[in-house]
Design a protein around this motif. Structure first.
Motif, PDB file in Angstrom:
ATOM      1  N   HIS A  58       3.302  -2.970 -43.186  1.00 10.56           N
ATOM      2  CA  HIS A  58       2.595  -2.022 -42.330  1.00 10.56           C
ATOM      3  C   HIS A  58       1.335  -1.466 -43.001  1.00 10.56           C
ATOM      4  O   HIS A  58       0.497  -0.864 -42.336  1.00 10.56           O
ATOM      5  CB  HIS A  58       3.519  -0.858 -41.945  1.00 10.56           C
ATOM      6  CG  HIS A  58       3.865   0.041 -43.090  1.00 10.56           C
ATOM      7  ND1 HIS A  58       4.968  -0.173 -43.890  1.00 10.56           N
ATOM      8  CD2 HIS A  58       3.248   1.153 -43.585  1.00 10.56           C
ATOM      9  CE1 HIS A  58       5.019   0.766 -44.814  1.00 10.56           C
ATOM     10  NE2 HIS A  58       3.991   1.580 -44.659  1.00 10.56           N
ATOM     11  N   VAL A  59       1.187  -1.682 -44.329  1.00  7.47           N
ATOM     12  CA  VAL A  59       0.008  -1.149 -45.019  1.00  7.47           C
ATOM     13  C   VAL A  59      -1.266  -1.861 -44.571  1.00  7.47           C
ATOM     14  O   VAL A  59      -2.375  -1.419 -44.888  1.00  7.47           O
ATOM     15  CB  VAL A  59       0.143  -1.273 -46.553  1.00  7.47           C
ATOM     16  CG1 VAL A  59       1.334  -0.493 -47.046  1.00  7.47           C
ATOM     17  CG2 VAL A  59       0.244  -2.739 -46.986  1.00  7.47           C
ATOM     18  N   LEU A  60      -1.122  -2.968 -43.828  1.00  7.16           N
ATOM     19  CA  LEU A  60      -2.314  -3.646 -43.322  1.00  7.16           C
ATOM     20  C   LEU A  60      -3.056  -2.789 -42.301  1.00  7.16           C
ATOM     21  O   LEU A  60      -4.233  -3.006 -42.039  1.00  7.16           O
ATOM     22  CB  LEU A  60      -1.921  -4.976 -42.681  1.00  7.16           C
ATOM     23  CG  LEU A  60      -1.556  -6.105 -43.650  1.00  7.16           C
ATOM     24  CD1 LEU A  60      -0.995  -7.290 -42.896  1.00  7.16           C
ATOM     25  CD2 LEU A  60      -2.765  -6.506 -44.470  1.00  7.16           C
ATOM     26  N   LEU A  61      -2.377  -1.809 -41.726  1.00  5.99           N
ATOM     27  CA  LEU A  61      -2.979  -0.974 -40.694  1.00  5.99           C
ATOM     28  C   LEU A  61      -3.448   0.342 -41.311  1.00  5.99           C
ATOM     29  O   LEU A  61      -2.777   1.360 -41.229  1.00  5.99           O
ATOM     30  CB  LEU A  61      -1.972  -0.724 -39.565  1.00  5.99           C
ATOM     31  CG  LEU A  61      -1.384  -1.983 -38.912  1.00  5.99           C
ATOM     32  CD1 LEU A  61      -0.317  -1.595 -37.898  1.00  5.99           C
ATOM     33  CD2 LEU A  61      -2.491  -2.803 -38.264  1.00  5.99           C
ATOM     34  N   SER A  62      -4.615   0.324 -41.919  1.00  8.37           N
ATOM     35  CA  SER A  62      -5.157   1.531 -42.531  1.00  8.37           C
ATOM     36  C   SER A  62      -6.671   1.433 -42.606  1.00  8.37           C
ATOM     37  O   SER A  62      -7.238   0.342 -42.725  1.00  8.37           O
ATOM     38  CB  SER A  62      -4.584   1.740 -43.941  1.00  8.37           C
ATOM     39  OG  SER A  62      -5.005   0.700 -44.808  1.00  8.37           O
ATOM     40  N   GLU A  63      -7.342   2.582 -42.509  1.00  5.65           N
ATOM     41  CA  GLU A  63      -8.810   2.589 -42.574  1.00  5.65           C
ATOM     42  C   GLU A  63      -9.351   2.099 -43.920  1.00  5.65           C
ATOM     43  O   GLU A  63     -10.313   1.336 -43.957  1.00  5.65           O
ATOM     44  CB  GLU A  63      -9.339   3.995 -42.257  1.00  5.65           C
ATOM     45  CG  GLU A  63      -9.239   4.368 -40.793  1.00  5.65           C
ATOM     46  CD  GLU A  63      -9.937   5.682 -40.505  1.00  5.65           C
ATOM     47  OE1 GLU A  63     -10.062   6.515 -41.424  1.00  5.65           O
ATOM     48  OE2 GLU A  63     -10.363   5.880 -39.354  1.00  5.65           O
ATOM     49  N   ALA A 119      -0.244   2.270 -55.785  1.00 13.34           N
ATOM     50  CA  ALA A 119      -0.015   1.790 -54.419  1.00 13.34           C
ATOM     51  C   ALA A 119      -1.312   1.543 -53.660  1.00 13.34           C
ATOM     52  O   ALA A 119      -1.307   0.829 -52.649  1.00 13.34           O
ATOM     53  CB  ALA A 119       0.840   2.797 -53.657  1.00 13.34           C
ATOM     54  N   LEU A 120      -2.418   2.090 -54.129  1.00 15.00           N
ATOM     55  CA  LEU A 120      -3.691   1.921 -53.426  1.00 15.00           C
ATOM     56  C   LEU A 120      -4.133   0.467 -53.374  1.00 15.00           C
ATOM     57  O   LEU A 120      -4.892   0.067 -52.474  1.00 15.00           O
ATOM     58  CB  LEU A 120      -4.784   2.762 -54.106  1.00 15.00           C
ATOM     59  CG  LEU A 120      -4.645   4.276 -53.953  1.00 15.00           C
ATOM     60  CD1 LEU A 120      -5.654   4.992 -54.841  1.00 15.00           C
ATOM     61  CD2 LEU A 120      -4.833   4.682 -52.500  1.00 15.00           C
ATOM     62  N   VAL A 121      -3.668  -0.327 -54.327  1.00 17.95           N
ATOM     63  CA  VAL A 121      -4.102  -1.714 -54.384  1.00 17.95           C
ATOM     64  C   VAL A 121      -3.209  -2.625 -53.548  1.00 17.95           C
ATOM     65  O   VAL A 121      -3.589  -3.760 -53.252  1.00 17.95           O
ATOM     66  CB  VAL A 121      -4.135  -2.198 -55.858  1.00 17.95           C
ATOM     67  CG1 VAL A 121      -2.748  -2.554 -56.348  1.00 17.95           C
ATOM     68  CG2 VAL A 121      -5.073  -3.374 -56.040  1.00 17.95           C
ATOM     69  N   VAL A 122      -2.063  -2.139 -53.104  1.00 20.35           N
ATOM     70  CA  VAL A 122      -1.114  -2.974 -52.366  1.00 20.35           C
ATOM     71  C   VAL A 122      -1.701  -3.545 -51.072  1.00 20.35           C
ATOM     72  O   VAL A 122      -1.520  -4.736 -50.784  1.00 20.35           O
ATOM     73  CB  VAL A 122       0.179  -2.187 -52.076  1.00 20.35           C
ATOM     74  CG1 VAL A 122       1.099  -2.972 -51.146  1.00 20.35           C
ATOM     75  CG2 VAL A 122       0.898  -1.876 -53.380  1.00 20.35           C
ATOM     76  N   PRO A 123      -2.419  -2.756 -50.252  1.00 19.90           N
ATOM     77  CA  PRO A 123      -2.977  -3.336 -49.029  1.00 19.90           C
ATOM     78  C   PRO A 123      -3.898  -4.524 -49.290  1.00 19.90           C
ATOM     79  O   PRO A 123      -3.894  -5.495 -48.524  1.00 19.90           O
ATOM     80  CB  PRO A 123      -3.756  -2.163 -48.404  1.00 19.90           C
ATOM     81  CG  PRO A 123      -3.084  -0.952 -48.934  1.00 19.90           C
ATOM     82  CD  PRO A 123      -2.669  -1.295 -50.320  1.00 19.90           C
TER      83      PRO A 123
END
Length: 303
Positions: A58-63, A119-123
């Protein structure tokens, strides 16, 4: 920042070990090619499966990810427009070096020690594994084999061990089905060897040929390094400003965009036998050049 630089030091030591092994250990002429095939066919699929299976899709959906994706694809396109000469495979590899970020080996320590949140790099990892990698490998398959039929194009991903591993990881992540420990642990262990072995093979490739040697690949390499270390963070910052992201979020996406080219691109180039010089030189130079760029970004955002 000093702690983050340990990631660069780690890479440098392993690459140097590979170069020394090539020049002094009496290895066979095809040593790095054999290592590359082993990583491509066995180690990296294990690494990708483990990583994607454990990822939160779900992290694919972020600005912030929209900003990172926009900056990456802008650099892919810019490199393609700037370097219209050479074979298709080399041009594809060159475009990848201009926007495919080293989100794991450099990105994780930078996100941890500079941005304060790994976690910022996970997307970015998820985007590159699920979208960029399958498309890039399919294009390379078609470009290097010369087969461009619809059937070949559609089935190419299913013949690639990396893409199959990613798809299997997606199924595991979405369904929640996990392999038993007796299988999962060996797969994770094999996968953990992928990055060091790629770095060793990369170091071997540096022996015997200077970086940016005269030739048709020099322009493509310079364009890739400039796009990756300068243009990409600038584009990310402008996109973040345009979307009205908070200052902390804008800082994060700008820093992550300035990371160097991932070693994966060298593996892809080696596996398909195309764009090796561009991949090798761009990875090396972007890794060196991104250090002062990251420091400059930190200084500018601290004001």
């Amino acid at each position: 920042m000093i702690s983050a630089l340990s990631g660069f030091a780690l890479i440098g030591v392993i690459v140097l070990a590979g170069r020394l092994a090539r020049s002094r250990a009496g290895l066979p002429a095809d040593a790095e090619a054999v290592l590359g095939r082993l990583v491509y066919a066995v180690m990296t699929p294990c690494l990708l499966f483990t990583g994607v299976a454990e990822a939160e899709l779900h992290v694919l959906l972020s600005e912030p990810l929209l900003v990172s994706a926009g900056a990456a694809f802008a650099c892919f396109g810019a490199h393609t427009l700037l370097t219209r000469h050479g074979d298709r495979g080399t041009r594809i590899v060159g475009a990848l070096t201009a926007g495919y970020t080293n989100a794991n080996y450099i990105g994780i320590p930078v996100a941890t020690y500079v941005l304060g949140d790994a976690a910022l790099v996970v997307p970015i990892v998820v985007l590159q594994l699920l979208v960029v990698t399958p498309v890039a490998l399919t294009l390379l398959e078609v470009a290097t084999t010369g087969h461009a039929s619809l059937r070949t194009t559609v089935t190419a991903p299913l013949r690639n061990p990396l893409i199959v591993a990613v798809l299997a990881g997606v199924v595991s992540s979405l369904t929640g089905v996990r392999l038993p420990a007796v299988l999962a642990e060996p797969i994770a262990t094999i996968g953990s060897a992928a990055v060091p072995v790629v770095l060793l093979a990369f170091g071997m490739s540096l022996s015997g040929r200077p970086v940016l040697a005269p030739g048709p690949d020099r322009t493509a390499t310079i364009a890739a390094v400039v796009l990756k270390t300068v243009a990409m963070p600038v584009i990310a910052f402008l996109l973040a400003a345009g979307l009205g992201l908070p200052r902390d979020a804008a800082y994060a996406v700008t820093v992550l965009a300035a990371l160097p080219t991932a070693q994966n691109i060298f593996l892809y180039a080696q596996s398909f036998g195309t764009g090796l010089v561009v991949a090798r030189d761009a990875i090396f130079l972007s890794t060196v050049c991104c250090v002062p760029v990251l420091l400059l970004i930190a200084v500018l955002f601290s004001r």
